[in-house]
Design a protein around this motif. Sequence first.
Motif, PDB file in Angstrom:
ATOM      1  N   GLY A  61       4.338  13.322   0.772  1.00 49.95           N
ATOM      2  CA  GLY A  61       3.077  14.003   0.482  1.00 49.95           C
ATOM      3  C   GLY A  61       2.960  15.320   1.214  1.00 49.95           C
TER       4      GLY A  61
ATOM      5  N   GLN B 154       3.902   7.619 -11.218  1.00 49.08           N
ATOM      6  CA  GLN B 154       3.566   8.897 -10.601  1.00 49.08           C
ATOM      7  C   GLN B 154       4.416  10.034 -11.167  1.00 49.08           C
TER       8      GLN B 154
ATOM      9  N   ASN C  86       4.291   4.831   4.291  1.00 47.56           N
ATOM     10  CA  ASN C  86       4.558   3.583   3.570  1.00 47.56           C
ATOM     11  C   ASN C  86       5.518   3.826   2.409  1.00 47.56           C
ATOM     12  N   ARG C  87       5.316   4.932   1.682  1.00 48.39           N
ATOM     13  CA  ARG C  87       6.226   5.256   0.572  1.00 48.39           C
ATOM     14  C   ARG C  87       7.627   5.537   1.099  1.00 48.39           C
TER      15      ARG C  87
ATOM     16  N   ASP D  43       0.848  -1.187   0.000  1.00 47.99           N
ATOM     17  CA  ASP D  43       0.000   0.000   0.000  1.00 47.99           C
ATOM     18  C   ASP D  43       0.884   1.238   0.000  1.00 47.99           C
ATOM     19  N   PHE D  44       0.883   1.955  -1.118  1.00 44.71           N
ATOM     20  CA  PHE D  44       1.691   3.157  -1.225  1.00 44.71           C
ATOM     21  C   PHE D  44       0.843   4.415  -1.101  1.00 44.71           C
ATOM     22  N   SER D  45      -0.376   4.282  -0.568  1.00 41.33           N
ATOM     23  CA  SER D  45      -1.252   5.448  -0.440  1.00 41.33           C
ATOM     24  C   SER D  45      -0.820   6.371   0.691  1.00 41.33           C
ATOM     25  N   SER D  46      -0.051   5.872   1.626  1.00 42.05           N
ATOM     26  CA  SER D  46       0.397   6.683   2.761  1.00 42.05           C
ATOM     27  C   SER D  46       1.847   7.119   2.564  1.00 42.05           C
TER      28      SER D  46
ATOM     29  N   TYR E  53       5.630   2.037  -9.335  1.00 44.32           N
ATOM     30  CA  TYR E  53       4.741   3.047  -8.758  1.00 44.32           C
ATOM     31  C   TYR E  53       5.370   4.438  -8.901  1.00 44.32           C
TER      32      TYR E  53
END
Length: 146
Positions: free
Chosen positions: A80, A135, A24-25, A18-21, A131
């Motif tokens: 982010g 992006q 995590n990235r 999960d790279f949404s956070s 990913y």
Amino acid sequence: MIPPERDISDIVSSDILDFSSGNNRLNAVGGDAGIRKLADAFCQCMETQPELAVIRARYPDDLTDFRETLATFLLTWIRGEVPLYTKSNGRRYLNTNRRRVRLNSAEKDAWLRCMQQALDTQPLSEVFKRYIMVQLTLSAEMTRKA
């Protein structure tokens, strides 16, 4: 009832990354040290790959400041946290201020090739590398001038 050949339930797993956070990235890239290694690898590719001359020409001979700016951009983008980058550098990251950085198609392609080569030198998961490239390709496309 779903026909067996269309049933995908067996590929759903809790092992999906999960790279949404941002955390995590950041973990996937190896933290701040991983970001710095990636920025170093990007600069090394620009310096040594003749096919990247079109993008290398956009930067000064001494890449020290660029390397720091790239590391800050990547760190902020991965987390982010656009305001951190804006506050420290006075700029926003690529896809929030398209007027700041304008690349022609050749420059955009060279920048992305350089980033792919830099990523290929890093001990990161292939899924995460893909990913990142997807992006960054979207962001780079937004900076492209006709």
